[in-house]
Design an enzyme around this catalytic site. Structure first.
Site, PDB file in Angstrom:
ATOM      1  N   ASP A   1      31.353  38.626  24.247  1.00 37.85           N
ATOM      2  CA  ASP A   1      32.188  39.827  24.159  1.00 37.85           C
ATOM      3  C   ASP A   1      33.575  39.448  24.667  1.00 37.85           C
ATOM      4  OD1 ASP A   1      33.024  42.526  24.091  1.00 37.85           O
ATOM      5  OD2 ASP A   1      31.039  43.201  24.713  1.00 37.85           O
TER       6      ASP A   1
ATOM      7  N   ASP B   1      36.285  43.732  21.396  1.00 41.39           N
ATOM      8  CA  ASP B   1      36.357  45.089  21.923  1.00 41.39           C
ATOM      9  C   ASP B   1      37.595  45.817  21.380  1.00 41.39           C
ATOM     10  OD1 ASP B   1      35.224  46.993  23.949  1.00 41.39           O
ATOM     11  OD2 ASP B   1      37.219  46.766  24.820  1.00 41.39           O
TER      12      ASP B   1
ATOM     13  N   GLU C   1      34.628  45.951  17.222  1.00 40.39           N
ATOM     14  CA  GLU C   1      34.383  47.326  17.631  1.00 40.39           C
ATOM     15  C   GLU C   1      35.594  48.150  17.218  1.00 40.39           C
ATOM     16  OE1 GLU C   1      33.598  50.093  21.566  1.00 40.39           O
ATOM     17  OE2 GLU C   1      35.076  48.497  21.621  1.00 40.39           O
TER      18      GLU C   1
ATOM     19  N   HIS D   1      25.339  49.832  25.682  1.00 36.84           N
ATOM     20  CA  HIS D   1      25.541  50.085  27.111  1.00 36.84           C
ATOM     21  C   HIS D   1      26.351  51.352  27.385  1.00 36.84           C
ATOM     22  CE1 HIS D   1      29.007  47.966  25.591  1.00 36.84           C
ATOM     23  NE2 HIS D   1      29.703  48.392  26.617  1.00 36.84           N
ATOM     24  N   ASP D   2      26.911  51.953  26.358  1.00 36.12           N
ATOM     25  CA  ASP D   2      27.718  53.175  26.527  1.00 36.12           C
ATOM     26  C   ASP D   2      27.022  54.420  25.979  1.00 36.12           C
ATOM     27  OD1 ASP D   2      29.903  52.006  27.772  1.00 36.12           O
ATOM     28  OD2 ASP D   2      30.928  51.564  25.879  1.00 36.12           O
TER      29      ASP D   2
END
Length: 561
Positions: free
Chosen positions: A103, A204, A255, A328-329
């Site tokens: 990431d 990201d 993303e 994770h969000d």
């Protein structure tokens, strides 16, 4: 090289597993997960059948935003281990034919990063122009853009009386991609990790890197229309891809924040000039009443199907998408769109089938393959996520929401729902650590854990294993067109995938009562066979136009032409 060699498009039939290292496995007694913990579980992941691991950020960071505020791009956070540990993870994963996707956050850095520390307070710093600075306007911020985390997107450097832009926390300063030196730095970072053998990168909020350069006030919103899918974003991505990604054959997943299908067709275009695939989040806002996250409401099932149809048909033949329910969000999907009590196993399997049979690359978030649930925390003291604790204070103290109502909302919506420790076995702390974990384990871990799942041939784990295997052996899942068969049905999500050799039907009952499913007339059902379902035996052994789907039932049916 202008296009990616098609031989290397391994990700189109692969499934990728997301690891949130802090909560995956602690190799000792720290209470937080680490790289050695991941190494110790590689055989488990190999057994599941995944082909790559995506690691959320493991770089040094003050952890204001969960590691997405990077202070050093060239090192490993000591909380997770050392560079030697990371190199061992790469080596051990590659020995098992598992790839590693890092990431990386290049829209912004931590304000603790050496570049920013040099830039702040010093207009003459060689790193000043690595960031976006503006003079005050009438003694105020340069414009009215809002941070994604609330408040102004500008913070004042009092020593120079200039503001810097931060689209996220004030400790996350946006990089100035207009500066060619910044782009060279980004390429050097990616080159460093690719040289080590990293197989790909998850980028990201990558569609925010290009800002409209006159930085106007936004009279209609929070400013996002001036930097989302910005004026030079495709040019920048093509430059990075040409100079680094294509050189190493890196798989890349972008993303995309508040994006559009039209831009994603270009980001993930099949010529490989920008990115391999894209994440979008539109389908995970169907339980936000009037766009409001911090409220409880049933999810809008018809809208969910419409969104999938829009993206499946829109990317088909033009681009490539990532398929996911969890990360994770996001809350745990079996608690969100399924039934995490009476029909936990059935609904976890149905939800898995419903996206794994679409076109795209599925992502499995740690614990999803076990049917892990939201933990159902009952006090604010149990939460660690800054977004959750901040919203609790705002909603209770400023908006008059009762404490009980806000706790119920957090139990549904908090990011901590997915960050609870991975449930490995029925021992103390679920086998995650020898010490009390940083975040409390869900109380159902004695019943829901990996050891139990591996011992049960009908577990959610083995259903995921079968879905992952189907994608590797049935080409229509990768290549076929998409058709929503029952767009207006209030309970059933039924779609068809078709190419010139096969037709596949994926039939899913999203609710807890029996529902009739009527397939289109004219299907050659005499050639049809059941591939997979989540009940021990289909109610009817032969495939019929009229089928009754039991609560949360899924059926996958294949016809060879």
């Amino acid at each position: 090289m202008t296009t990616v060699n098609k031989k290397h498009e391994w990700w189109k039939t692969a499934t990728i597993y997301q690891i949130y290292p802090k909560s995956f496995c602690d190799s000792g007694a720290k209470g937080t997960g680490d790289l050695q913990g991941i190494i110790g579980k590689l055989d488990y992941l190999k057994r599941l059948g995944i082909e790559a691991i995506w690691l959320t950020p493991i770089y040094p960071s003050p952890m204001v935003d969960n590691g997405y505020d990077i202070a050093d791009y060239y090192a490993i956070n000591p909380d997770f281990g050392s560079m030697a540990d990371f190199e061992q993870l790469l080596d051990e994963a590659h020995q098992r034919d598992i790839r590693i996707i890092m990431d990386i956050v290049v829209n912004h850095t931590s304000t603790d990063h050496a570049w920013f520390q040099s830039a702040i307070g010093d207009k003459a710093s060689p790193y000043r122009d690595y960031y976006i600075w503006k003079a005050p306007v009438d003694g105020q911020a340069p414009n009215n853009w809002q941070s994604k985390f609330g408040g102004s997107a500008w913070a004042l450097d009092e020593q120079t009386n200039e503001y810097y832009l931060h689209l996220f926390a004030k400790e996350q300063a946006d990089l100035n991609w207009e500066n060619p030196q910044v782009r060279q730095e980004v390429k050097a970072i990616i080159h460093f990790w690719a040289q080590k053998g990293v197989d790909g990168f998850r980028l990201d909020v990558i569609n925010l890197i290009s800002k409209q350069q006159d930085f106007p006030d936004d009279e209609q919103g929070d400013g996002r229309r001036f930097y989302t899918d910005g004026p030079r974003v495709h040019e920048y991505l093509q430059e990075i891809s040409r100079d680094v990604f294509q050189r190493y054959g890196s798989v890349t997943v972008g993303e995309m924040s508040s994006t559009t299908l039209e831009h994603c067709q270009q980001y993930s275009a099949l010529d490989g000039k920008e990115l391999s695939m894209v994440f979008n989040f539109h389908h995970l806002k169907v339980d936000y009443p009037n766009g409001e996250k911090w409220a409880q409401a049933p999810f809008d099932f018809l809208q969910l199907k419409q969104i999938f149809n829009h993206w499946q048909t829109g990317l088909n033949g033009q681009g490539w998408g990532a398929l996911f329910w969890c990360n994770h969000d996001q809350p745990r999907v079996v608690s969100r769109f399924g039934d995490d009590l009476q029909y936990r196993v059935e609904s976890a399997k149905m939800l898995a089938a419903s996206i794994h049979m679409m076109q795209g690359t599925p992502y499995v978030y740690q614990g999803e393959e076990l049917g892990m649930t939201n933990p159902g925390y009952t006090s604010i003291e149990q939460y660690r996520d800054v977004e959750s604790t901040n919203m609790y204070q705002i909603m209770v103290n400023q908006k008059g929401v009762s404490k009980a109502d806000m706790l119920a909302i957090l139990a549904d919506k908090s990011r901590d729902n997915s960050r609870t420790p991975m449930q490995w076995d029925g021992s103390l702390y679920a086998g995650f650590s020898q010490a009390a974990p940083w975040l409390a384990v869900a109380e159902n871990y004695p019943q829901i854990n990996a050891k139990q799942a591996l011992a049960d041939e009908n577990s959610v784990f083995y259903f995921y294993q079968r879905l992952i295997a189907l994608r590797k052996t049935i080409p229509v899942i990768t290549q076929g067109d998409y058709l929503d068969l029952l767009p207006d049905h209030p309970a059933i999500f039924a779609y068809q995938r078709q190419d010139d050799k096969q037709t596949l039907f994926c039939l899913n009952n999203f609710y807890g009562q029996e529902e009739e499913c009527v397939l289109p007339e004219g299907i050659a059902l005499e050639k049809a066979r059941y591939l997979l379902g989540n009940y021990p035996h289909p109610a009817e052994q032969r495939v019929d136009v009229h089928q009754i789907l039991r609560p949360y039932e899924t059926r996958i049916i294949l016809i060879d032409h």
